[in-house]
Design a protein around this motif. Structure first.
Motif, PDB file in Angstrom:
ATOM      1  N   MET A  75      -9.139  -1.269   3.799  1.00  0.00           N
ATOM      2  CA  MET A  75      -9.285  -1.886   2.477  1.00  0.00           C
ATOM      3  C   MET A  75      -9.325  -0.752   1.466  1.00  0.00           C
ATOM      4  O   MET A  75     -10.358  -0.485   0.826  1.00  0.00           O
ATOM      5  N   ILE A  76      -8.184  -0.059   1.374  1.00  0.00           N
ATOM      6  CA  ILE A  76      -8.092   1.125   0.521  1.00  0.00           C
ATOM      7  C   ILE A  76      -6.740   1.125  -0.180  1.00  0.00           C
ATOM      8  O   ILE A  76      -5.752   0.622   0.337  1.00  0.00           O
ATOM      9  N   SER A  77      -6.727   1.668  -1.387  1.00  0.00           N
ATOM     10  CA  SER A  77      -5.489   1.767  -2.155  1.00  0.00           C
ATOM     11  C   SER A  77      -5.509   3.050  -3.005  1.00  0.00           C
ATOM     12  O   SER A  77      -6.470   3.250  -3.753  1.00  0.00           O
ATOM     13  N   LEU A  96      -3.444  -3.526   7.201  1.00  0.00           N
ATOM     14  CA  LEU A  96      -3.562  -3.269   5.766  1.00  0.00           C
ATOM     15  C   LEU A  96      -3.157  -4.496   4.960  1.00  0.00           C
ATOM     16  O   LEU A  96      -2.523  -5.415   5.469  1.00  0.00           O
ATOM     17  N   HIS A  97      -3.574  -4.477   3.703  1.00  0.00           N
ATOM     18  CA  HIS A  97      -3.303  -5.586   2.790  1.00  0.00           C
ATOM     19  C   HIS A  97      -1.995  -5.322   2.037  1.00  0.00           C
ATOM     20  O   HIS A  97      -1.778  -4.197   1.570  1.00  0.00           O
ATOM     21  N   PRO A  98      -1.137  -6.341   1.871  1.00  0.00           N
ATOM     22  CA  PRO A  98       0.116  -6.132   1.133  1.00  0.00           C
ATOM     23  C   PRO A  98      -0.119  -5.613  -0.281  1.00  0.00           C
ATOM     24  O   PRO A  98       0.706  -4.876  -0.822  1.00  0.00           O
ATOM     25  N   GLU A  99      -1.266  -5.971  -0.872  1.00  0.00           N
ATOM     26  CA  GLU A  99      -1.553  -5.548  -2.253  1.00  0.00           C
ATOM     27  C   GLU A  99      -1.965  -4.082  -2.354  1.00  0.00           C
ATOM     28  O   GLU A  99      -2.117  -3.537  -3.449  1.00  0.00           O
ATOM     29  N   HIS A 103       5.020  -0.706  -0.664  1.00  0.00           N
ATOM     30  CA  HIS A 103       6.077  -0.934   0.327  1.00  0.00           C
ATOM     31  C   HIS A 103       5.480  -1.346   1.664  1.00  0.00           C
ATOM     32  O   HIS A 103       5.333  -0.529   2.577  1.00  0.00           O
ATOM     33  N   LEU A 104       5.135  -2.609   1.782  1.00  0.00           N
ATOM     34  CA  LEU A 104       4.512  -3.096   3.026  1.00  0.00           C
ATOM     35  C   LEU A 104       5.378  -2.781   4.248  1.00  0.00           C
ATOM     36  O   LEU A 104       4.875  -2.348   5.283  1.00  0.00           O
ATOM     37  N   HIS A 105       6.682  -3.005   4.133  1.00  0.00           N
ATOM     38  CA  HIS A 105       7.584  -2.782   5.267  1.00  0.00           C
ATOM     39  C   HIS A 105       7.501  -1.330   5.736  1.00  0.00           C
ATOM     40  O   HIS A 105       7.371  -1.035   6.922  1.00  0.00           O
ATOM     41  N   ARG A 106       7.529  -0.425   4.780  1.00  0.00           N
ATOM     42  CA  ARG A 106       7.456   1.003   5.121  1.00  0.00           C
ATOM     43  C   ARG A 106       6.105   1.353   5.744  1.00  0.00           C
ATOM     44  O   ARG A 106       6.033   2.123   6.714  1.00  0.00           O
ATOM     45  N   ALA A 118       0.388  -2.731  14.545  1.00  0.00           N
ATOM     46  CA  ALA A 118       0.352  -2.905  13.089  1.00  0.00           C
ATOM     47  C   ALA A 118      -0.092  -4.310  12.720  1.00  0.00           C
ATOM     48  O   ALA A 118       0.367  -5.291  13.307  1.00  0.00           O
ATOM     49  N   GLY A 119      -0.981  -4.381  11.727  1.00  0.00           N
ATOM     50  CA  GLY A 119      -1.466  -5.678  11.266  1.00  0.00           C
ATOM     51  C   GLY A 119      -1.309  -5.832   9.765  1.00  0.00           C
ATOM     52  O   GLY A 119      -1.360  -4.845   9.018  1.00  0.00           O
ATOM     53  N   VAL A 120      -1.127  -7.077   9.329  1.00  0.00           N
ATOM     54  CA  VAL A 120      -1.105  -7.381   7.903  1.00  0.00           C
ATOM     55  C   VAL A 120      -2.245  -8.352   7.616  1.00  0.00           C
ATOM     56  O   VAL A 120      -2.521  -9.249   8.409  1.00  0.00           O
ATOM     57  N   VAL A 121      -2.930  -8.134   6.499  1.00  0.00           N
ATOM     58  CA  VAL A 121      -4.136  -8.896   6.162  1.00  0.00           C
ATOM     59  C   VAL A 121      -3.887  -9.745   4.929  1.00  0.00           C
ATOM     60  O   VAL A 121      -3.397  -9.234   3.912  1.00  0.00           O
ATOM     61  N   LEU A 122      -4.244 -11.023   5.018  1.00  0.00           N
ATOM     62  CA  LEU A 122      -4.073 -11.928   3.881  1.00  0.00           C
ATOM     63  C   LEU A 122      -5.437 -12.259   3.271  1.00  0.00           C
ATOM     64  O   LEU A 122      -6.299 -12.852   3.928  1.00  0.00           O
ATOM     65  N   ASN A 123      -5.615 -11.880   2.010  1.00  0.00           N
ATOM     66  CA  ASN A 123      -6.820 -12.267   1.277  1.00  0.00           C
ATOM     67  C   ASN A 123      -6.843 -13.787   1.085  1.00  0.00           C
ATOM     68  O   ASN A 123      -5.799 -14.447   1.226  1.00  0.00           O
TER      69      ASN A 123
END
Ligand code: DX5
Ligand code: ZN
Length: 230
Positions: A75-77, A96-99, A103-106, A118-123
């Motif tokens: 949870m870092i940007s 990680l979060h798309p936000e 470049h989420l894909h990268r 690899a995981g993607v997180v949805l708020n």
């Protein structure tokens, strides 16, 4: 709500955010002995979320205490510059979060390029469609059932429908020959909400407060109850 496919066994991932931070190694050993499947590690930067936790140095120190998969929730940007340090520290799954980056894909390519899952997180307010273009490159989808930043918050009911929608998408993806994808839920999971998240289609439950409640003598019962075996 769509019915669960009942595909995978339920895994419990204690969030060490609710552990005693002065005794983290001991706490990780205790939940491992109590039946945990993964260790969920929340990384917060005081910027992407309004709280601060730990960096790769602590993850590396914990690695010596436990052989379970380390499920690292970033949870870092910005996020990209920290992927390699957490991989090197011993993370097995990095989400990680798309936000959190442009470049989420990268970012997902980077995680997999390091040999990690690899995981993607949805708020809670992030739509399911955010994963549509990356279904072929994730090992895990994490649904936040609280707004990220703190343990001990109340489960957000609307996320059950999101879990069910993702279960339908994942099952269709696998049926079409795609790779397996774990569906994890994080926030407000306890004995009451766990079976509902499972029924909606989740197969990995993150639980901080409900795992560590009552101290080490209670960890095994707490974990078993959420798994549905208690
Ligand atoms: C919140 C974290 C969660 C948190 C869950 O930002 O991602 O992993 O530790 O805590 P509980 O289980 O107490 O809701
Ligand atoms: Zn988390």
């Amino acid at each position: 709500m769509a019915p669960s496919s009942k595909a995978a066994p339920v895994r419990i991932a204690p969030s060490i955010l609710a552990a005693d931070f002065a005794r983290l190694g001991e706490e990780v050993r205790a939940v491992t002995a109590a039946g945990a499947d993964w260790i969920h590690i929340d990384i917060m930067d005081g910027h992407f979320v309004p709280n601060l936790t730990i960096g790769p140095g602590v993850v590396k120190a914990l690695r010596a205490h436990c052989d379970l998969p380390f499920d690292v929730h970033l949870m870092i940007s910005p996020v990209d510059y920290m992927i390699e340090p957490f991989a090197a520290a011993g993370a097995d799954i990095i989400s990680l979060h798309p936000e959190a980056g442009p470049h989420l894909h990268r970012s997902l390519q980077t995680i997999r390029g390091l040999g990690k899952k690899a995981g993607v997180v949805l708020n809670p307010a992030t739509p399911v469609a955010m994963v549509d273009e990356v279904m072929d490159m994730v090992d895990l989808i994490l649904v936040m059932s609280v707004n990220p930043g703190f343990g001990g918050q109340a489960f957000i009911e609307s996320q059950l429908d999101k879990i069910a929608a993702l279960r339908t998408r994942i099952d269709a993806h696998v049926k079409a020959g795609g790779q397996p994808i774990d569906l994890e839920v994080d926030g407000g999971i306890d004995r009451e909400t766990a079976p509902r998240a499972i029924a909606a289609g989740a197969n990995v439950l993150v639980a901080g407060t409900a795992t560590f409640r009552g101290g080490p003598d209670s960890y095994a019962d707490n974990i078993a109850a959420m798994r549905g075996a208690g």
